[in-house]
Design a protein around this motif. Sequence first.
Motif, mmCIF file in Angstrom:
data_model
loop_
_atom_site.group_PDB
_atom_site.id
_atom_site.type_symbol
_atom_site.label_atom_id
_atom_site.label_comp_id
_atom_site.label_asym_id
_atom_site.label_seq_id
_atom_site.Cartn_x
_atom_site.Cartn_y
_atom_site.Cartn_z
ATOM 1 N N SER A 6 36.138 62.098 72.804
ATOM 2 C CA SER A 6 34.262 61.375 72.366
ATOM 3 C C SER A 6 34.184 60.496 74.423
ATOM 4 C CB SER A 6 34.438 61.472 71.507
ATOM 5 O OG SER A 6 32.670 60.702 71.558
ATOM 6 N N GLN A 42 34.431 63.034 77.090
ATOM 7 C CA GLN A 42 34.066 63.910 77.213
ATOM 8 C C GLN A 42 32.292 63.872 77.869
ATOM 9 O OE1 GLN A 42 34.308 67.284 77.651
ATOM 10 N NE2 GLN A 42 32.294 67.526 78.177
ATOM 11 N N ASP A 43 31.984 61.999 76.518
ATOM 12 C CA ASP A 43 30.871 62.222 77.509
ATOM 13 C C ASP A 43 30.731 60.801 78.918
ATOM 14 O OD1 ASP A 43 29.541 62.000 74.905
ATOM 15 O OD2 ASP A 43 29.891 60.142 73.989
ATOM 16 N N TRP A 44 31.216 60.859 78.673
ATOM 17 C CA TRP A 44 31.783 60.062 80.154
ATOM 18 C C TRP A 44 31.158 61.234 81.195
ATOM 19 C CZ3 TRP A 44 34.912 61.738 85.164
ATOM 20 C CH2 TRP A 44 34.046 60.765 85.925
ATOM 21 N N ASP A 63 30.322 64.557 80.738
ATOM 22 C CA ASP A 63 28.698 65.071 80.231
ATOM 23 C C ASP A 63 27.940 63.652 81.730
ATOM 24 O OD1 ASP A 63 29.165 66.126 79.310
ATOM 25 O OD2 ASP A 63 28.556 65.987 77.691
ATOM 26 N N SER A 64 27.750 62.429 81.832
ATOM 27 C CA SER A 64 27.790 61.562 82.355
ATOM 28 C C SER A 64 26.893 61.558 83.853
ATOM 29 C CB SER A 64 27.787 60.182 81.965
ATOM 30 O OG SER A 64 26.969 58.747 82.854
ATOM 31 N N LEU A 78 19.936 59.662 80.410
ATOM 32 C CA LEU A 78 20.289 60.086 78.717
ATOM 33 C C LEU A 78 22.124 59.618 79.862
ATOM 34 C CD1 LEU A 78 19.831 63.833 78.225
ATOM 35 C CD2 LEU A 78 19.579 61.432 76.516
ATOM 36 N N LEU A 98 24.695 57.671 78.119
ATOM 37 C CA LEU A 98 26.283 58.174 77.974
ATOM 38 C C LEU A 98 27.660 57.654 78.446
ATOM 39 C CD1 LEU A 98 25.418 62.254 77.469
ATOM 40 C CD2 LEU A 98 26.219 60.412 76.147
ATOM 41 N N ARG A 99 27.188 57.144 79.401
ATOM 42 C CA ARG A 99 28.338 56.459 80.830
ATOM 43 C C ARG A 99 29.267 55.381 80.344
ATOM 44 N NH1 ARG A 99 27.471 52.468 85.196
ATOM 45 N NH2 ARG A 99 25.691 51.139 83.502
ATOM 46 N N GLN A 124 31.110 54.221 76.758
ATOM 47 C CA GLN A 124 30.930 54.301 75.861
ATOM 48 C C GLN A 124 32.295 54.089 75.676
ATOM 49 O OE1 GLN A 124 28.696 55.581 72.926
ATOM 50 N NE2 GLN A 124 27.718 56.385 74.825
#
Length: 162
Positions: free
Chosen positions: A79, A82-84, A86-87, A101, A105-106, A108
């Motif tokens: 997770s 993936q968050d990184w 997306d960031s 955003l 997210l960067r 987590q």
Amino acid sequence: MPRQNEAAFLRSVLCNNEAAAAYCEMLFRISQTLDDLIDKDKPVTDAVLIRTFWEALIELPANPFYRQHEPYLRPLMASALQDWRDSACLERSDNHHYKTLAFVLRDQLTGMVSQCAYLVGGYEWMNKVSLSIRDHFHEDTLEAYLDGFAKPAEPDKEGVDS
């Protein structure tokens, strides 16, 4: 992510669990190398790249804390990665909302440290230290982050998205 007193701080919030602290430190180094490769803002030497792969493929999976808690930690790692990702994509947009955003997210991995605190000290301990963990790792403000973008860039159609 590393701060001047990071090693001591990690050990304090992780109940001096050396394996848990080493696990977090490895995650930080691996993620920093990935960030440097994607952002291209800092050269990554061959030695650093090889060492990072060694840690990711050999040392992290062998870490006793990771081995004991792998079913709990691995989905959190997925997770966070993936968050990184997306960031990294969102911050390349010229959209202000996407950049805010991206800021959220960067990093987590901070949440990973709180979860490690839970694993070593339980629910009450996690709640006792979680705000200090966030304060320690999130010393940069949204304004400072946004000021770091000199000129809005177009999203990379081949890089992170591939």
